[in-house]
Design a protein around this motif. Structure first.
Motif, mmCIF file in Angstrom:
data_model
loop_
_atom_site.group_PDB
_atom_site.id
_atom_site.type_symbol
_atom_site.label_atom_id
_atom_site.label_comp_id
_atom_site.label_asym_id
_atom_site.label_seq_id
_atom_site.Cartn_x
_atom_site.Cartn_y
_atom_site.Cartn_z
ATOM 1 N N ALA A 34 54.051 -27.897 79.280
ATOM 2 C CA ALA A 34 53.822 -28.616 78.019
ATOM 3 C C ALA A 34 52.475 -28.226 77.415
ATOM 4 O O ALA A 34 52.348 -28.069 76.191
ATOM 5 C CB ALA A 34 53.894 -30.120 78.253
ATOM 6 N N SER A 35 51.457 -28.056 78.277
ATOM 7 C CA SER A 35 50.127 -27.658 77.795
ATOM 8 C C SER A 35 50.172 -26.268 77.182
ATOM 9 O O SER A 35 49.559 -26.003 76.133
ATOM 10 C CB SER A 35 49.120 -27.695 78.941
ATOM 11 O OG SER A 35 48.947 -29.016 79.417
ATOM 12 N N ILE A 36 50.911 -25.347 77.833
ATOM 13 C CA ILE A 36 51.046 -23.996 77.303
ATOM 14 C C ILE A 36 51.782 -24.026 75.964
ATOM 15 O O ILE A 36 51.395 -23.344 75.006
ATOM 16 C CB ILE A 36 51.787 -23.100 78.311
ATOM 17 C CG1 ILE A 36 50.920 -22.901 79.570
ATOM 18 C CG2 ILE A 36 52.141 -21.752 77.679
ATOM 19 C CD1 ILE A 36 51.650 -22.195 80.696
ATOM 20 N N TYR A 37 52.824 -24.843 75.900
ATOM 21 C CA TYR A 37 53.621 -24.949 74.683
ATOM 22 C C TYR A 37 52.781 -25.477 73.513
ATOM 23 O O TYR A 37 52.914 -25.009 72.375
ATOM 24 C CB TYR A 37 54.815 -25.877 74.940
ATOM 25 C CG TYR A 37 55.736 -26.038 73.761
ATOM 26 C CD1 TYR A 37 56.788 -25.144 73.546
ATOM 27 C CD2 TYR A 37 55.562 -27.085 72.848
ATOM 28 C CE1 TYR A 37 57.642 -25.283 72.463
ATOM 29 C CE2 TYR A 37 56.402 -27.219 71.757
ATOM 30 C CZ TYR A 37 57.450 -26.322 71.566
ATOM 31 O OH TYR A 37 58.264 -26.455 70.481
ATOM 32 N N MET A 38 51.891 -26.459 73.811
ATOM 33 C CA MET A 38 51.100 -27.111 72.752
ATOM 34 C C MET A 38 49.751 -26.436 72.510
ATOM 35 O O MET A 38 49.019 -26.816 71.603
ATOM 36 C CB MET A 38 50.850 -28.582 73.118
ATOM 37 C CG MET A 38 52.100 -29.418 73.308
ATOM 38 S SD MET A 38 53.033 -29.592 71.774
ATOM 39 C CE MET A 38 51.853 -30.444 70.742
ATOM 40 N N GLN A 39 49.407 -25.455 73.318
ATOM 41 C CA GLN A 39 48.053 -24.893 73.301
ATOM 42 C C GLN A 39 47.628 -24.388 71.927
ATOM 43 O O GLN A 39 46.537 -24.683 71.446
ATOM 44 C CB GLN A 39 47.955 -23.759 74.329
ATOM 45 C CG GLN A 39 46.545 -23.164 74.441
ATOM 46 C CD GLN A 39 46.463 -22.121 75.534
ATOM 47 O OE1 GLN A 39 47.480 -21.627 76.023
ATOM 48 N NE2 GLN A 39 45.257 -21.783 75.934
ATOM 49 N N SER A 40 48.479 -23.634 71.270
ATOM 50 C CA SER A 40 48.122 -23.050 69.976
ATOM 51 C C SER A 40 47.840 -24.127 68.932
ATOM 52 O O SER A 40 46.828 -24.074 68.216
ATOM 53 C CB SER A 40 49.254 -22.140 69.496
ATOM 54 O OG SER A 40 48.949 -21.629 68.214
ATOM 55 N N ALA A 41 48.709 -25.132 68.865
ATOM 56 C CA ALA A 41 48.529 -26.205 67.879
ATOM 57 C C ALA A 41 47.276 -27.018 68.176
ATOM 58 O O ALA A 41 46.535 -27.413 67.260
ATOM 59 C CB ALA A 41 49.757 -27.109 67.863
ATOM 60 N N GLU A 42 47.011 -27.274 69.478
ATOM 61 C CA GLU A 42 45.838 -28.069 69.849
ATOM 62 C C GLU A 42 44.552 -27.299 69.570
ATOM 63 O O GLU A 42 43.550 -27.879 69.129
ATOM 64 C CB GLU A 42 45.923 -28.461 71.320
ATOM 65 C CG GLU A 42 46.994 -29.524 71.593
ATOM 66 C CD GLU A 42 47.113 -29.864 73.069
ATOM 67 O OE1 GLU A 42 46.626 -29.057 73.894
ATOM 68 O OE2 GLU A 42 47.693 -30.916 73.380
ATOM 69 N N GLN A 43 44.560 -26.006 69.824
ATOM 70 C CA GLN A 43 43.376 -25.196 69.539
ATOM 71 C C GLN A 43 43.093 -25.164 68.037
ATOM 72 O O GLN A 43 41.941 -25.236 67.597
ATOM 73 C CB GLN A 43 43.571 -23.785 70.078
ATOM 74 C CG GLN A 43 43.492 -23.691 71.595
ATOM 75 C CD GLN A 43 43.748 -22.291 72.099
ATOM 76 O OE1 GLN A 43 44.287 -21.431 71.389
ATOM 77 N NE2 GLN A 43 43.367 -22.038 73.347
#
Length: 449
Positions: A13-22
């Motif tokens: 989930a962290s990998i999936y959301m990483q781009s948006a969170e960054q």
């Protein structure tokens, strides 16, 4: 390898959301940097505006000074409206406050106190009641209790101050007018006092200091113009404040008051403008810096509005106002725009054109540099519709959107996490089932060999 569903789900989930969170983190960082930059810009502009207000409060960039030919008689100061010149004075009297002392006060039966009135020559009157003056309840009125009653009288309000003076074993009631001058002369009406001894004491005061107006002759004594007033602070000469200390004696040489231009203080006024402008320019330079590889770019490096602000201020201080420019005052600009004052050039200008500074900074038509710059700064600093207020509102709206986006990302993360958790939980169950089947097969073949 055993599968940990929650750990794997969290990682995926962290990998999936990483781009948006960054991306969101970068936008939050930019929003905060711009907010901090606006705070720095606002403070720099406010500090500069405050320094201009201080100069405007002086009424004139041209400083004047006042000096006296003798010490100890008076002190003198000159303001912006003072005119250069020399004046002859004779200090005949200094103002003093009326002060009376009353002996044999105290030991009066409280029941016989009655009341009395205090009147000042200027017309003020107040009544003092002794009916409740016996504070300690010993049925006797002391000098301290009478003094307290006077000070606390409803209509006194500080006009007359009462105290007790003890000397040679005797206590005396002392009354002092709060104001100097003949109008502060104190008198008592004791007709309503019941105790004869107290009445006699209050009717027989000793004068410690006379109620006297100050008297100053502009010119010789008896031949000049007499100025008489209650205060020792004279402002009869425009722009000059004269504070009297003592009277002169008949036959003394006249006191000479000299009012002249003070080039040192005038230069200090101009230097304060130069310093405050340079401080502002340095702050704007930091905020709009493009960076050089070693130093990060300023938050407003690409902001045309802030750059326009800097350029506009630069143009305003270099314009011709009242027929004079800063350069003629000895103020030169370096390549980075900072200003430097040459006091020698300023002195020469003051000798030739003493009104030049005021023509440039605060001319009589209200078109001077100080007013025009303050007006321009108000366009940025106005709390209702200023540029900084508008930009803060915009940043606030952006930050609200970012906060809402953060909430959506957190919700999306939970959805993705739950999806992966389900997938890895099923995978774990399949792995467990396959492992159990394999164990069963191994046991079967082992028993039938």
């Amino acid at each position: 390898m055993d599968i940990n569903p929650s750990q794997m789900a969290s990682q995926m989930a962290s990998i999936y959301m990483q781009s948006a969170e960054q991306q969101l983190a970068a936008q939050n960082k930019t929003s905060k940097a711009r907010s901090d930059g606006l705070s720095q810009l606002q403070k720099a502009l406010q500090d500069f505006r405050s320094s201009l207000a201080t100069l405007a409060g002086k009424k004139s960039m041209l400083a004047m000074s006042a000096s006296l030919s003798r010490d100890g008689i008076a002190t003198a100061s000159a303001g912006a409206t003072a005119q250069a010149g020399s004046y002859s004075l004779f200090v005949d009297k200094v103002a003093s406050a009326h002060q009376l002392a009353f002996g044999n006060i105290g030991g009066v039966p409280a029941a016989e106190g009655g009341s009395f009135s205090v009147t000042l020559q200027g017309g003020a009157t107040f009544n003092v009641s002794l009916a409740s003056a016996d504070v300690d309840g010993d049925l006797s009125l002391s000098a301290s209790e009478i003094a307290r009653a006077i000070n606390q009288a409803a209509d006194n309000q500080g006009k007359v101050n009462a105290m007790v003076l003890t000397a040679d074993g005797q206590s005396r009631l002392v009354l002092s007018s709060a104001a100097t001058g003949a109008a502060g002369q104190i008198s008592l009406n004791t007709s309503n006092i019941g105790n004869a001894a107290l009445k006699a004491a209050l009717d027989a005061p000793t004068q410690l200091s006379a109620a006297q107006d100050a008297e100053v002759w502009l010119g010789g004594k008896t031949t000049g113009v007499l100025v008489k007033q209650a205060s020792n602070t004279f402002t009869a000469i425009q722009g000059v404040t004269l504070t009297l200390s003592r009277a002169m004696s008949d036959g003394d040489a006249l006191l000479q008051l000299t009012v002249a231009r003070n080039d040192g203080d005038t230069a200090a006024n101009l230097q304060s403008f130069v310093d405050s402008y340079n401080t502002l320019l340095k702050s704007l330079g930091t905020l709009t810096s493009s960076g050089d590889g070693k130093t990060a770019a300023g938050i407003f490096a690409t902001d045309s509005g802030v750059r326009t602000l800097r350029d506009q201020l630069n143009n305003m201080v270099r314009q011709n106002i009242g027929g004079v420019r800063l350069a003629e005052m000895g103020v030169s600009a370096s390549r980075d725009g900072s200003l430097t004052l040459d006091r020698t050039k300023l002195t020469r200008l003051l000798q030739d054109k003493p009104a030049a500074l005021d023509s440039f900074f605060s001319d009589s038509n209200g078109d001077g540099l100080i007013k025009s710059v303050r007006g321009y700064l108000d366009q940025w600093l106005s709390s209702t519709k200023g540029v900084i207020t508008q930009r803060r509102d915009s940043i606030s709206r952006t930050q609200n959107d970012l906060d809402k986006r953060q909430i959506r990302l957190e919700a999306e993360y939970q959805q993705v996490y739950q999806r992966y958790l389900g997938q890895y939980s099923r995978l774990q169950a399949m792995q467990s089932q396959m492992s159990s089947t394999l164990d069963s097969l191994n046991n079967y073949f082992a028993q039938n060999q």
